[in-house]
Write a protein that holds these residues in place. Structure first.
Motif, PDB file in Angstrom:
ATOM      1  N   SER A 247       7.319   5.403  -5.752  1.00  0.00           N
ATOM      2  CA  SER A 247       8.246   4.394  -5.246  1.00  0.00           C
ATOM      3  C   SER A 247       8.344   3.255  -6.246  1.00  0.00           C
ATOM      4  CB  SER A 247       7.765   3.869  -3.890  1.00  0.00           C
ATOM      5  OG  SER A 247       7.630   4.909  -2.961  1.00  0.00           O
ATOM      6  N   GLY A 248       9.501   2.624  -6.262  1.00  0.00           N
ATOM      7  CA  GLY A 248       9.673   1.511  -7.179  1.00  0.00           C
ATOM      8  C   GLY A 248      11.131   1.207  -7.428  1.00  0.00           C
TER       9      GLY A 248
ATOM     10  N   ASP B 141       7.031   0.471 -11.002  1.00  0.00           N
ATOM     11  CA  ASP B 141       6.390  -0.184  -9.864  1.00  0.00           C
ATOM     12  C   ASP B 141       5.484  -1.280 -10.433  1.00  0.00           C
ATOM     13  OD1 ASP B 141       5.239  -0.976  -7.533  1.00  0.00           O
ATOM     14  OD2 ASP B 141       4.408   0.991  -6.985  1.00  0.00           O
TER      15      ASP B 141
ATOM     16  N   LYS C 271       3.352  -3.116  -9.090  1.00  0.00           N
ATOM     17  CA  LYS C 271       1.990  -3.101  -8.561  1.00  0.00           C
ATOM     18  C   LYS C 271       1.063  -2.246  -9.409  1.00  0.00           C
ATOM     19  CE  LYS C 271       3.018  -1.617  -4.470  1.00  0.00           C
ATOM     20  NZ  LYS C 271       4.485  -1.497  -4.614  1.00  0.00           N
TER      21      LYS C 271
END
Length: 336
Positions: A59-60, A84, A86
């Motif tokens: 995800s991103g 992403d 994170k």
């Protein structure tokens, strides 16, 4: 006067020679009924055997898209990149954790060495050495686990590159740079399989359509108004056993279908029926005042018979003209 007679004599002999040429027969043709296959031009739709989605693995945010619709890609080519933020933070945290565990491992190694030296001098008990050895093993395993966790984060970072699942042509790209996507969402659709033609035929042709039958592929861009222009040949590879909405579905394989668009339609001439017809060679026909005649051998001698013509076809590789009326099976046609 003598000149006029000579000229008339020449005309007479020329006329006689012409009559002999007309009456002379080079051969005869026996009219026989021939079974021919009727072809029907229908539209076939170009489709790909397989259409694979290139999906995001993490995800991103889509940072870049490197292909566009119609681009030819190879398996493993980078189609787009997902970032992403994170993951970068997790990577720094993993590095810090690894550094701390390395310090703990160095301290445990020192304690173990000191305990072993004291044990050798008789100044420490064996239990102290065992405890120091346990602390060293724990620190070692924690460092190995931290390094493995960092490798997982690095792999997740690399999986931000969305790769082409197979060789083929990109059909659609439903995302753009800056889009936020979740893991598993498709970023592009790649037509990876061989192209083929899918036919949808009326139910009345279900009996005549057979697998393995040869069909003619029309020239690209031609339609019924322009007439059918044969460009290549194909083969009916599969006839589906289920009739949907009164239509029979069949697939046609073509060796080299070319650079068609997926879902593009083109004309396909398919065999739908067989019928018996009478035909004569084109040279047996003679047209007088708009009426077509064929000379037939009868008991009373040659006789010109008016006929109604149909289309042309080939019988054993020879051109023939269909006779709709005027002749019967077994008639002897006089060829000029």
């Amino acid at each position: 006067m003598r000149t006029i007679r000579s000229a008339l004599a020449n005309i007479f002999f020329i006329g006689v020679a012409g009559l002999v040429a007309v009456d002379a027969r080079a051969g005869e043709f026996i009219v026989k009924a021939s079974t021919v296959t009727e072809m029907k031009a229908v539209y076939g739709q170009v489709e790909s055997r397989t259409i694979l989605p290139a999906r995001a693995r993490i995800s991103g945010t889509v940072s870049s898209v490197r292909v566009s619709e119609g681009t030819q890609v190879s398996k493993g080519d980078v189609i787009a990149t997902v970032v992403d933020d994170k993951l970068a933070l997790q990577l720094r945290a993993a590095d810090a954790k690894i550094a701390a565990l390395k310090s703990q491992l160095d301290s445990a190694r020192t304690d173990l060495q000191r305990a072993q030296d004291l044990l050798a001098k008789g100044a420490a008990a064996q239990s102290r050495v065992d405890a120091a050895k346990t602390q060293f093993d724990v620190a070692t395993n924690q460092l190995v686990a931290a390094i493995a966790e960092r490798a997982v984060i690095e792999q997740s970072t690399r999986e931000g590159d969305i790769l082409a699942p197979a060789d083929g042509r990109v059909l659609t790209i439903p995302v753009a740079a800056g889009s936020v996507i979740m893991a598993g969402e498709p970023v592009a659709r790649v037509a990876s399989g061989q192209y083929y033609l899918r036919l949808s035929l009326p139910e009345r042709h279900a009996v005549e359509i057979t697998e393995g039958a040869h069909v003619d592929i029309g020239e690209r861009g031609t339609g019924t108004n322009a007439g059918f222009v044969k460009a290549s040949e194909g083969r009916i590879a599969k006839v589906y056993p289920e009739i949907e909405n009164g239509r029979v579905i069949a697939d046609v394989e073509v060796a080299d279908i070319g650079t068609y668009f997926v879902n593009e339609r083109t004309l396909v001439s398919i065999p739908v029926a067989k019928r018996t017809m009478l035909g004569v060679p084109p040279e047996a026909l003679r047209t007088v005042h708009g009426i077509d005649y064929v000379r037939v051998e009868t008991a009373d001698g040659p006789l010109d018979v008016a006929v109604v013509l149909g289309g042309t076809f080939r019988d054993a590789g020879q051109p023939r003209v269909e006779i709709l009326s005027g002749l019967a099976d077994g008639d002897q046609v006089v060829l000029p």
